[in-house]
Design an enzyme around this catalytic site. Structure first.
Site, PDB file in Angstrom:
ATOM      1  N   THR A  63      -4.740   6.370  15.414  1.00  0.00           N
ATOM      2  CA  THR A  63      -5.783   7.073  15.654  1.00  0.00           C
ATOM      3  C   THR A  63      -6.096   7.522  14.380  1.00  0.00           C
ATOM      4  OG1 THR A  63      -6.834   8.679  17.119  1.00  0.00           O
ATOM      5  CG2 THR A  63      -4.759   9.254  16.342  1.00  0.00           C
ATOM      6  N   GLY A  94      -3.657  -1.529  11.850  1.00  0.00           N
ATOM      7  CA  GLY A  94      -5.173  -1.788  12.290  1.00  0.00           C
ATOM      8  C   GLY A  94      -5.617  -0.302  12.179  1.00  0.00           C
ATOM      9  N   SER A  95      -6.804  -0.191  13.258  1.00  0.00           N
ATOM     10  CA  SER A  95      -7.475   1.267  13.260  1.00  0.00           C
ATOM     11  C   SER A  95      -7.975   1.041  14.830  1.00  0.00           C
ATOM     12  CB  SER A  95      -8.635   1.414  12.096  1.00  0.00           C
ATOM     13  OG  SER A  95      -9.378   2.180  12.432  1.00  0.00           O
ATOM     14  N   SER A  96      -8.310   2.509  15.082  1.00  0.00           N
ATOM     15  CA  SER A  96      -8.949   2.750  16.214  1.00  0.00           C
ATOM     16  C   SER A  96     -10.381   2.193  16.246  1.00  0.00           C
ATOM     17  CB  SER A  96      -8.602   4.246  16.895  1.00  0.00           C
ATOM     18  OG  SER A  96      -9.143   5.116  16.114  1.00  0.00           O
ATOM     19  N   CYS A  97     -10.911   2.158  15.240  1.00  0.00           N
ATOM     20  CA  CYS A  97     -12.452   1.728  15.212  1.00  0.00           C
ATOM     21  C   CYS A  97     -12.526   0.375  15.624  1.00  0.00           C
ATOM     22  CB  CYS A  97     -12.981   2.060  13.639  1.00  0.00           C
ATOM     23  SG  CYS A  97     -12.238   0.567  12.465  1.00  0.00           S
ATOM     24  N   TYR A 148     -15.637  -2.919   8.644  1.00  0.00           N
ATOM     25  CA  TYR A 148     -14.300  -2.387   8.477  1.00  0.00           C
ATOM     26  C   TYR A 148     -13.494  -2.837   9.623  1.00  0.00           C
ATOM     27  CZ  TYR A 148      -9.810   0.376   8.166  1.00  0.00           C
ATOM     28  OH  TYR A 148      -8.463   0.848   7.923  1.00  0.00           O
ATOM     29  N   HIS A 190     -12.425  11.015   5.355  1.00  0.00           N
ATOM     30  CA  HIS A 190     -12.697  11.209   6.777  1.00  0.00           C
ATOM     31  C   HIS A 190     -12.946  12.580   6.972  1.00  0.00           C
ATOM     32  CE1 HIS A 190     -10.332   7.408   6.568  1.00  0.00           C
ATOM     33  NE2 HIS A 190     -11.411   6.970   7.315  1.00  0.00           N
ATOM     34  N   ARG A 223     -12.691  13.804  18.815  1.00  0.00           N
ATOM     35  CA  ARG A 223     -11.794  13.051  18.006  1.00  0.00           C
ATOM     36  C   ARG A 223     -10.364  13.413  18.420  1.00  0.00           C
ATOM     37  NH1 ARG A 223     -15.666  10.469  17.778  1.00  0.00           N
ATOM     38  NH2 ARG A 223     -16.691   9.598  15.987  1.00  0.00           N
ATOM     39  N   GLY A 272       0.693  -1.259  -0.068  1.00  0.00           N
ATOM     40  CA  GLY A 272       0.001   0.031  -0.321  1.00  0.00           C
ATOM     41  C   GLY A 272       0.722   1.148   0.112  1.00  0.00           C
ATOM     42  N   HIS A 273       1.847   1.191  -0.622  1.00  0.00           N
ATOM     43  CA  HIS A 273       3.036   2.252  -0.666  1.00  0.00           C
ATOM     44  C   HIS A 273       2.596   3.662  -1.358  1.00  0.00           C
ATOM     45  CE1 HIS A 273       4.151   1.309  -4.818  1.00  0.00           C
ATOM     46  NE2 HIS A 273       4.411   2.402  -4.854  1.00  0.00           N
ATOM     47  N   ARG A 274       1.586   3.595  -2.024  1.00  0.00           N
ATOM     48  CA  ARG A 274       0.810   4.934  -2.695  1.00  0.00           C
ATOM     49  C   ARG A 274      -0.289   5.654  -1.980  1.00  0.00           C
ATOM     50  NH1 ARG A 274       0.615   4.913  -9.197  1.00  0.00           N
ATOM     51  NH2 ARG A 274      -1.248   3.497  -8.690  1.00  0.00           N
ATOM     52  N   LYS A 309     -10.511  -5.376  10.469  1.00  0.00           N
ATOM     53  CA  LYS A 309      -9.244  -5.262  11.285  1.00  0.00           C
ATOM     54  C   LYS A 309      -9.075  -6.134  12.158  1.00  0.00           C
ATOM     55  CE  LYS A 309      -7.391  -1.952   8.563  1.00  0.00           C
ATOM     56  NZ  LYS A 309      -5.970  -2.107   8.042  1.00  0.00           N
TER      57      LYS A 309
END
Length: 314
Positions: A165, A107-110, A137, A180, A210, A11-13, A141
């Site tokens: 976050t 991952g993600s805070s969600c 989503y 977002h 947030r 996912g480098h782009r 994760k």
């Protein structure tokens, strides 16, 4: 890590992946393995296996994901769940089968419960219901995080996980249908100034709180974790500071020079009431963020050519 180690950034782009590339290159790493989604579809297991067999990466940073804001997450629920599950299973599984020395999964805070105690500690995972709008989503994760744990438990794999976050910075997504909250506000207020609009509409009530982290700080934290952490448990990555959406909108208005009215639309979803990460674990590992929100947003406004060139809304 040796400076010539073969490091694959999946996912480098994207916003996160490109920040990782910048940070690693700045640190002197010279052997980065990069593939666009057109060159390597990470949802295709055979293609991923072929890539790992040919390139034999020693380290993997898994930043590839299908991502979006509250609207995109809620509308394309099947896509967000299926695509992310496929990407994660293929890359993490191939990393095990081809002897990757260390993998970092982002991952993600969600992933945390909608009504988790604040600030959110890593151990609050799976202690309550998720926010419904981005549940697919979040579930993907969580599955990726647990898959890393499972490979460590069963095979002793050095797979670590970090939970960032809300992020912002270069290469962000400014499409109002999938972005977002912060990039959406940046675009709305920039266009309002360009067009001389008297007011800007902000989704929701303005009361949710947030936390925001500059993506370059995240990249720095990821390198720190690769070099200094090898634990089973996830690590939160954030600033430990938050503000309301109203305060965020007022900040963006100030920095863009918008002097009109803010109109909040309570018919639009607020999402989780508050989402502040407890970052004491990361601080104990010797890392703390450097870019404060006001300075970070000012940098984005100065550098965001993608925002400046975005089509003006009519």
């Amino acid at each position: 890590m040796d400076l010539t180690a073969r490091i694959y950034i999946a996912g480098h782009r994207g916003m996160v992946g490109s920040a990782l590339v910048r940070r690693l290159r700045a640190a002197g790493y010279t052997n980065l393995l990069l593939r666009t989604s057109q060159e390597l579809d990470l949802r295709n297991q055979a293609a991923v296996e072929q890539f790992f067999a040919a390139e034999q990466p020693e380290y993997v940073l898994l930043a590839a994901a299908k991502v979006g804001g509250i609207q995109a997450n809620n509308v394309y629920r099947a896509d967000f769940l299926q695509d992310n599950l496929l990407i994660q299973c293929n890359v993490i599984g191939a990393s095990h089968r081809h002897g990757v020395r260390k993998l970092l999964f982002l991952g993600s805070s969600c992933i945390y419960p909608k009504l988790a105690p604040q600030p959110i500690k890593e151990e609050y995972l799976l202690t309550g219901p998720l926010e419904p709008t981005n549940e697919p989503y979040a579930l993907a994760k969580i599955a990726g995080l647990k898959l890393c744990e499972a490979y460590r438990d069963q095979h002793g794999s050095s797979f670590i996980t970090a939970m960032p976050t809300n992020l912002y910075g270069p290469n962000d997504n400014y499409d109002l249908h999938s972005s977002h909250v912060l990039p959406a506000l940046l675009r709305k207020f920039t266009e309002a100034v360009q067009l001389g609009m008297p007011q800007v509409e902000v989704w929701g009530s303005g009361t949710p709180r947030r936390e925001f982290l500059h993506v370059d700080d995240l990249a720095d934290a990821c390198l720190h974790l690769l070099l200094h952490y090898d634990g089973r448990e996830p690590v939160n990555v954030g600033t430990g500071q938050d503000l309301t959406i109203r305060e965020l909108a007022e900040l963006v208005a100030q920095l863009t020079g918008f002097t009109g009215r803010l109109v909040f639309d309570p018919s639009k979803p607020d999402g989780t009431p508050r989402k502040l990460l407890d970052v004491s674990k990361l601080h104990a590992l010797g890392w703390k963020h450097r870019i404060e929100l006001t300075e970070g947003v000012r940098q984005v406004l100065a550098e965001a050519t993608s925002l400046a060139n975005a089509p003006v809304l009519s």
